[in-house]
Design an enzyme around this catalytic site. Structure first.
Site, mmCIF file in Angstrom:
data_model
loop_
_atom_site.group_PDB
_atom_site.id
_atom_site.type_symbol
_atom_site.label_atom_id
_atom_site.label_comp_id
_atom_site.label_asym_id
_atom_site.label_seq_id
_atom_site.Cartn_x
_atom_site.Cartn_y
_atom_site.Cartn_z
ATOM 1 N N GLU A 163 0.880 -1.195 -0.065
ATOM 2 C CA GLU A 163 -0.040 0.142 0.179
ATOM 3 C C GLU A 163 0.896 1.108 0.153
ATOM 4 O OE1 GLU A 163 -2.956 -0.127 3.099
ATOM 5 O OE2 GLU A 163 -3.882 -1.841 2.222
ATOM 6 N N GLU A 355 -5.438 -8.445 0.827
ATOM 7 C CA GLU A 355 -6.141 -8.284 2.130
ATOM 8 C C GLU A 355 -7.509 -7.907 1.983
ATOM 9 O OE1 GLU A 355 -4.335 -4.922 4.437
ATOM 10 O OE2 GLU A 355 -2.173 -5.466 4.088
HETATM 11 C C1 FCB Z 1 -4.538 -1.855 5.665
HETATM 12 C C2 FCB Z 1 -3.152 -2.252 5.933
HETATM 13 C C3 FCB Z 1 -3.029 -3.418 7.075
HETATM 14 C C4 FCB Z 1 -4.019 -3.339 8.148
HETATM 15 C C5 FCB Z 1 -5.189 -3.109 7.325
HETATM 16 C C6 FCB Z 1 -6.561 -3.222 8.230
HETATM 17 O O1 FCB Z 1 -4.480 -0.960 4.809
HETATM 18 O O2 FCB Z 1 -2.171 -2.907 4.836
HETATM 19 O O3 FCB Z 1 -1.619 -3.374 7.740
HETATM 20 O O4 FCB Z 1 -3.795 -2.182 8.951
HETATM 21 O O5 FCB Z 1 -5.297 -1.878 6.393
#
Ligand code: FCB
Length: 450
Positions: A163, A355
């Protein structure tokens, strides 16, 4: 629901959020160690000093992953644990930890997917200008080479960066995340460009140094629109909204992936950023545009878009009372249909969701269990959309739930519990939540249980 036979069911975490051992075995400081010491920066003054103590309890954690039946685990490596000052001297004890962790995963038949940078930037390099320094991409490549030389006999799957939209946007522009800078746009975009160069040089370093055939990508995030209806005009508006830089912001997927796949910034970006547009030197785009193997992204929430009167994308506001997670993020599973579809259409590479998940107010109930029906329902809805995308021809090959266990949620400290595994931070006791057992059944049935 059906998923391809070898669909990769995984879960994820990141070094600073779980490891703890912040000052042990020769680890250097990171910018998160620094930010955690700034009064008021983190909710309730929490720090990642101990976090889940995963550094010492990784064997138990891998056992729990095996109990859930994970096929893959996405972990990240702490750069200052491996190279305490960011460049130069390597810390063997740091590398040894990742050796042990990878061996434990492989013994449990869990495939390690390694993120090389998930935000714990070396403090010493920050003091030398961090991502604004013209050598920052070389520093990263040097570190990547060290890691890849050590682990690539066993690790094949790599993600360069997690990210950039967040560690640059929140870390260098709004200042909420480490290193806590509030830079003006020309500097923000200079850092952005250096990060892209770092990605490209990291891909080169992996290809050159890997002892096995490597599979490489990144794990960005950004705006994903879904059409308010399935009318062609709304779908087109949602696609346009997803892939248009409309204001000075780095919250876009194609601001990251276009330079990589197309070797150019999105054409509309120059007008939006004006004099803040990064200077692209000759040869930069060849470095950035190293071929990668998959398009991954992290997805939590999106926004509905419809075609306005002039066909231009228009946001459809969430209805009052629309479902929210504890983070007050909207529950918008549609993005796991449209996100993979749009990104697959644009770049044509296999898709991985690196994620996805939600935070809730979980606690150990009187019966000793952790009941988290909202997480089960949330994940079910999102995975059903992903399955629909696959049925419609999107080559999506894996899904990593965020997170394997409750952990240090950056500026929010331990307020948010994202885990499939509950962690009592006072005792470090782990308890599998209902969602962990549910996910185990999903994995065992290859998604039929959805
Ligand atoms: C993302 C991050 C991860 C976690 C989630 C909830 O932005 O990559 O580390 O904090 O959010």
């Amino acid at each position: 629901m059906s998923f391809p036979k070898d669909f990769l069911w995984g879960a994820a975490a990141a070094s600073y959020q779980i490891e703890g051992a912040a000052y042990e075995d020769g680890k250097g400081l990171s910018v998160w160690d620094m930010l955690c010491r700034v009064p008021g920066a983190i909710w309730n003054g929490h720090t990642g000093d101990v976090a889940d103590d995963h550094y010492h309890r990784y064997a138990e954690d891998v056992r729990l992953m095996k109990e859930i039946g994970l096929k893959a685990y996405r972990l990240s490596i702490s750069w200052p644990r491996v190279i305490p000052a960011g460049t130069g001297q390597v810390n063997e004890m740091g590398l040894d930890f990742y050796d042990r962790l990878i061996d434990a995963l492989l013994a449990a038949e869990i495939q390690p997917w390694v993120t090389l940078f998930h935000w714990d930037y070396p403090y010493d390099l920050f003091c030398r200008g961090g991502w604004l320094n013209p050598y920052s991409s070389d520093w990263f490549a040097e570190y990547v080479e060290v890691v890849v030389k050590r682990l690539s006999d066993r690790v094949r799957h790599w993600m360069t960066l997690n990210e950039p939209q967040v560690f640059i946007g929140l870390g260098h522009q709004t200042g909420i995340h480490a290193p806590g800078l509030k830079l003006d746009w020309p500097e923000v975009m200079k850092a952005w460009h250096n990060v892209l160069l770092a990605h490209g040089k990291a891909v080169q370093a992996i290809r050159v140094s890997s002892k096995t055939a490597s599979v490489v990508g990144a794990a960005p995030t950004g705006f994903i629109a879904h059409p308010a209806t399935e009318l062609a005009a709304d779908i087109e508006a949602a696609r346009l909204a997803t892939f248009t830089v409309r204001e000075k912001s780095v919250w876009n997927h194609h601001l990251f992936y276009d330079p990589i796949y197309r070797r150019e910034y999105p054409p509309e970006a120059a007008a939006v950023f004006g004099r803040a547009m990064p200077q692209v030197k000759s040869g930069d785009m060849e470095i950035i545009g190293q071929p990668i193997d998959f398009t991954a992204f992290n997805y939590y929430q999106g926004m509905a878009i419809r075609a306005g009167a002039d066909g231009y994308p228009e946001v459809v506001p969430h209805a009052p009372g629309a479902a929210l997670t504890l983070f007050h993020w909207h529950v918008t599973p549609q993005g796991l249909y449209w996100g993979p579809k749009f990104l697959y259409e644009r770049y044509g590479k296999p898709i991985y969701i690196t994620e996805n998940g939600c935070s809730g107010m979980d606690w150990v109930a009187l019966d000793g269990k952790v009941h988290d029906p909202a997480r089960i329902d949330f994940t079910r809805r999102y995975l059903r959309e992903l399955s629909r995308a696959i049925a419609d021809g999107v080559d999506a090959r894996g899904y990593f739930h965020w997170s394997i266990m409750d952990n240090f949620e950056w500026a929010e400290g331990y307020k948010h519990r994202f885990g499939l595994i509950y962690v009592d931070f006072a005792t470090q006791q782990r308890t599998l939540k209902d969602s962990a057992y549910w996910y185990r059944d999903v994995i065992a049935s290859n998604g039929a249980h959805l």
